[in-house]
Write an enzyme that holds these catalytic residues in place. Structure first.
Site, PDB file in Angstrom:
ATOM      1  CB  CYS A   1      -2.001   1.705   6.151  1.00 30.19           C
ATOM      2  SG  CYS A   1      -1.544   0.839   4.639  1.00 30.19           S
TER       3      CYS A   1
ATOM      4  CG  HIS B   1      -2.075  -0.926   1.145  1.00 27.05           C
ATOM      5  ND1 HIS B   1      -3.099  -0.944   2.062  1.00 27.05           N
ATOM      6  CD2 HIS B   1      -2.386  -1.865   0.212  1.00 27.05           C
ATOM      7  CE1 HIS B   1      -3.997  -1.846   1.712  1.00 27.05           C
ATOM      8  NE2 HIS B   1      -3.587  -2.432   0.599  1.00 27.05           N
TER       9      HIS B   1
ATOM     10  CB  CYS C   1      -6.445  -0.658   5.153  1.00 28.94           C
ATOM     11  SG  CYS C   1      -4.728  -1.218   5.180  1.00 28.94           S
TER      12      CYS C   1
ATOM     13  CD  GLU D   1      -2.059   4.168   3.252  1.00 34.72           C
ATOM     14  OE1 GLU D   1      -1.722   3.494   2.255  1.00 34.72           O
ATOM     15  OE2 GLU D   1      -3.211   4.207   3.691  1.00 34.72           O
TER      16      GLU D   1
END
Lengths: 147, 147
Positions: free
Chosen positions: B87, B54, B84, B56
């Protein structure tokens, strides 16, 4: 099942010992697919200067590479300590079939936030070789405090 | 503050556009330290076959490398979509000072589990350029369904 679980957790503990030898918080993990270990890893947050370098995160990435796909639907992870929220979130995203962990982690473990945020088909077993994992962690933090 | 927030979120949106161009779910992030962008990233889960890739997560790793330390105590992350659980867990571990995100993510966002699991000193702002982020996400998923 229990005998197999103990065997694979022993492999995760060997990884945790490698972390210990590098003065890292001693947590290790392995991921199994069709009874074979496809990923081995241990905590490297200090060595890599990276809070995301937990054993489970590295294991997920390595297993995905080994399988050539990002979902670990037919895999089991063995990790010596209850996963933190980040790692539990990653395991949820991976749709892993089964999570087996050793000792509980009241302070950092995912249970402090929620008991159920994994994929609906994911099962969780805990307490496998928990005493061995706890002994290693205790020894690490006792040694650290004495320095 | 708002003008700066909009400027940095625009940079995160430019990253999200790069993800879109690679047919990845279009989410982007930047991390700021002393008013400079020290990390830029976008979602690469499909390209890398890795659920942990992801925006992040990559930004945290890159920012730690840039700073030479694993804690992001004086940093701000701008991310186009609500993080999410994975993260958010990673951002908690990083002890980041401030989290700014654009659109909410009811299905995958961390709020579905808990409103407060960040470090006690971390502040959160949401809704910055949320419409732009939502428009990009909608366009992505509409296009995907049509194929």
């Amino acid at each position: 099942m229990l005998q197999k679980d103990r065997y694979y957790m022993k492999q995760a503990l060997l990884e945790a010992q490698k972390a210990f030898n590098k003065k890292e918080v001693p947590i290790g993990a392995v991921i199994i697919f069709e009874e074979k270990i496809i990923a081995r890893s241990y905590n490297l947050t200090k060595t890599l200067n990276d809070v995301t370098a937990h054993a489970e995160m590295q294991a997920i990435t390595a297993a995905s590479t080994a399988l050539g796909g990002k979902y670990l639907i037919n895999c089991t992870i063995y990790v010596t300590v209850e996963p933190c929220i980040m790692c539990a979130g990653a395991l949820a995203l991976s749709q892993i079939k089964r999570i087996v962990y050793g000792m509980n982690n009241k302070k950092q473990g995912y249970h402090r936030v929620s008991h159920s945020f994994f994929h609906s088909k994911t099962t969780v077993t805990n307490g496998i070789l928990a005493e061995e994992s706890l002994a290693l962690m205790k020894y690490f933090f006792q040694n650290k405090r004495q320095k």
